[in-house]
Design an enzyme around this catalytic site. Structure first.
Site, PDB file in Angstrom:
ATOM      1  N   GLU A  98     -17.609  -3.023 -51.539  1.00  0.00           N
ATOM      2  CA  GLU A  98     -17.854  -4.238 -51.480  1.00  0.00           C
ATOM      3  C   GLU A  98     -17.440  -5.064 -50.842  1.00  0.00           C
ATOM      4  O   GLU A  98     -15.791  -5.648 -51.117  1.00  0.00           O
ATOM      5  CB  GLU A  98     -18.073  -4.717 -52.652  1.00  0.00           C
ATOM      6  CG  GLU A  98     -18.698  -5.799 -52.811  1.00  0.00           C
ATOM      7  CD  GLU A  98     -20.245  -6.155 -52.220  1.00  0.00           C
ATOM      8  OE1 GLU A  98     -20.258  -7.242 -51.745  1.00  0.00           O
ATOM      9  OE2 GLU A  98     -20.950  -5.348 -52.945  1.00  0.00           O
ATOM     10  N   CYS A 123     -34.085  -3.341 -50.987  1.00  0.00           N
ATOM     11  CA  CYS A 123     -34.993  -4.075 -51.637  1.00  0.00           C
ATOM     12  C   CYS A 123     -36.010  -4.816 -51.183  1.00  0.00           C
ATOM     13  O   CYS A 123     -36.457  -5.490 -51.110  1.00  0.00           O
ATOM     14  CB  CYS A 123     -34.567  -4.714 -52.988  1.00  0.00           C
ATOM     15  SG  CYS A 123     -33.431  -6.177 -52.747  1.00  0.00           S
ATOM     16  N   ASP A 183     -27.265   1.172 -49.798  1.00  0.00           N
ATOM     17  CA  ASP A 183     -28.203  -0.383 -50.375  1.00  0.00           C
ATOM     18  C   ASP A 183     -27.588  -1.256 -49.376  1.00  0.00           C
ATOM     19  O   ASP A 183     -26.547  -1.712 -49.510  1.00  0.00           O
ATOM     20  CB  ASP A 183     -27.578   0.089 -51.878  1.00  0.00           C
ATOM     21  CG  ASP A 183     -28.992  -1.004 -52.280  1.00  0.00           C
ATOM     22  OD1 ASP A 183     -30.159  -0.844 -51.394  1.00  0.00           O
ATOM     23  OD2 ASP A 183     -28.895  -1.848 -53.474  1.00  0.00           O
ATOM     24  N   LYS A 231     -26.345   1.344 -58.931  1.00  0.00           N
ATOM     25  CA  LYS A 231     -25.663   2.818 -58.356  1.00  0.00           C
ATOM     26  C   LYS A 231     -25.069   3.485 -58.229  1.00  0.00           C
ATOM     27  O   LYS A 231     -24.855   4.944 -58.099  1.00  0.00           O
ATOM     28  CB  LYS A 231     -26.606   2.510 -56.662  1.00  0.00           C
ATOM     29  CG  LYS A 231     -27.965   1.744 -56.599  1.00  0.00           C
ATOM     30  CD  LYS A 231     -28.563   1.908 -54.611  1.00  0.00           C
ATOM     31  CE  LYS A 231     -30.197   1.000 -55.197  1.00  0.00           C
ATOM     32  NZ  LYS A 231     -29.832  -0.464 -55.645  1.00  0.00           N
ATOM     33  N   ALA A 252     -22.059  -3.233 -54.948  1.00  0.00           N
ATOM     34  CA  ALA A 252     -22.188  -4.088 -56.313  1.00  0.00           C
ATOM     35  C   ALA A 252     -23.373  -4.413 -56.317  1.00  0.00           C
ATOM     36  O   ALA A 252     -24.592  -4.322 -55.340  1.00  0.00           O
ATOM     37  CB  ALA A 252     -21.203  -5.227 -55.517  1.00  0.00           C
ATOM     38  N   PRO A 253     -24.311  -5.135 -57.302  1.00  0.00           N
ATOM     39  CA  PRO A 253     -23.294  -4.957 -58.861  1.00  0.00           C
ATOM     40  C   PRO A 253     -22.830  -3.451 -58.984  1.00  0.00           C
ATOM     41  O   PRO A 253     -21.654  -3.976 -60.620  1.00  0.00           O
ATOM     42  CB  PRO A 253     -23.786  -5.884 -59.618  1.00  0.00           C
ATOM     43  CG  PRO A 253     -25.564  -5.542 -59.453  1.00  0.00           C
ATOM     44  CD  PRO A 253     -25.386  -5.231 -58.507  1.00  0.00           C
ATOM     45  N   GLY A 254     -23.451  -2.250 -58.917  1.00  0.00           N
ATOM     46  CA  GLY A 254     -22.734  -1.200 -60.331  1.00  0.00           C
ATOM     47  C   GLY A 254     -23.423  -0.325 -60.301  1.00  0.00           C
ATOM     48  O   GLY A 254     -23.093   0.635 -60.448  1.00  0.00           O
TER      49      GLY A 254
END
Length: 284
Positions: A103, A205, A152, A85, A81-83
């Site tokens: 998720e 990130c 991620d 990638k 999520a949120p989607g």
């Protein structure tokens, strides 16, 4: 940790602690980097064949595109999520490949379902299974069942912390320590889920090495079948091979010990994202 170090760490709290921690990490670069983090984000336009477009940071697109999929039949996006990638993976996978997008948050899973339903054509959407579970525990029930995995991982997301007074006031180094432990649990689980010869792309990130290079470093210490990709070259992106993505901005990755960092104080103004591409070699 000694008493002196512990006391020092306890002082690093809130906005003042955040500033001290990252100014020491990035030294003279911090002021420009902080300003860039507070600027408006830049976006690439994803048109994956569904009824709606999706907008994603070009650095995230760049990272996801570097996960090899040409030989992959079973693909996993472990923290999806949120989607965004997931859309990149779905648009690149072979016509006979399947993608599991997972998720752990039920609420965020609903957002993931919505993005996939609205942004992908039915022929692709039907080959995506969306699940809701804790990826760190998957390896207890399955092992070596995916050819390519994107992780991620949840991270400090300093860009969002900086722009939110509430989160900035609550910040402490304990946040980084806690997240790095969670990231390691996810990465070690993902590695066990990866088939021999497969590829795993780990990304965050986050700005600090504790959530990036240090987590991947632990993988090399734990397992003897880990191989670092891009050891002798920089990752590249070919916009001609990715017609689903309109991206005029080409990110500028900076090498780190185990991967690459894309930071918004560079010319492309995108990121931050850190990523490492890992290959699971066969060990005789």
């Amino acid at each position: 940790m000694g008493k002196k170090e512990k006391k020092s760490g306890e002082k690093l709290r809130g906005a003042e602690g955040f500033e001290k921690y990252y100014s020491e990490l990035f030294t003279s670069r911090w002021e420009n980097l902080k300003k860039s983090l507070l600027d408006d984000s830049v976006y690439a336009e994803l048109n994956c064949g569904g009824r709606e477009k999706y907008f994603l940071d070009p650095a995230s697109v760049f990272a996801a595109i570097n996960l090899p999929l040409s030989q992959a039949q079973d693909i996993l996006d472990l923290c999806a999520a949120p989607g965004g990638k997931t859309l990149v993976l779905a648009s690149r996978m072979n016509e006979d490949a399947c993608l599991v997008s997972n998720e752990r948050s039920a609420q965020r899973k609903q957002r993931l379902v919505q993005v996939c339903d609205s942004s992908l054509p039915a022929s692709v959407r039907e080959r995506i299974r969306i699940s809701c579970s804790d990826g760190a525990k998957w390896c207890k029930n399955q092992t070596e069942c995916y050819d390519s995995i994107l992780l991620d991982a949840p991270c400090s997301s300093e860009r969002h912390v900086l722009s939110d007074e509430k989160y900035l006031a609550e910040w402490s180094p304990n946040r980084i320590k806690s997240l790095s432990m969670e990231q390691w649990a996810l990465l070690s689980s993902a590695w066990r889920l990866l088939r021999k010869g497969g590829y795993l792309l780990y990304s965050t990130c986050a700005l600090c090495p504790a959530e990036n290079d240090d987590v991947v470093s632990r993988l090399f210490k734990k397992f003897d079948d880990v191989e670092l990709c891009f050891s002798d070259s920089m990752p590249k992106i070919d916009l001609q091979e990715n017609p689903f993505c309109r991206m005029n901005i080409v990110p500028e990755p900076e090498r780190t010990p185990y991967g690459f960092h894309i930071l918004p104080d560079q010319k492309a103004k995108c990121g931050p994202i850190w990523f490492s591409l890992l290959h699971k070699k066969s060990v005789e």
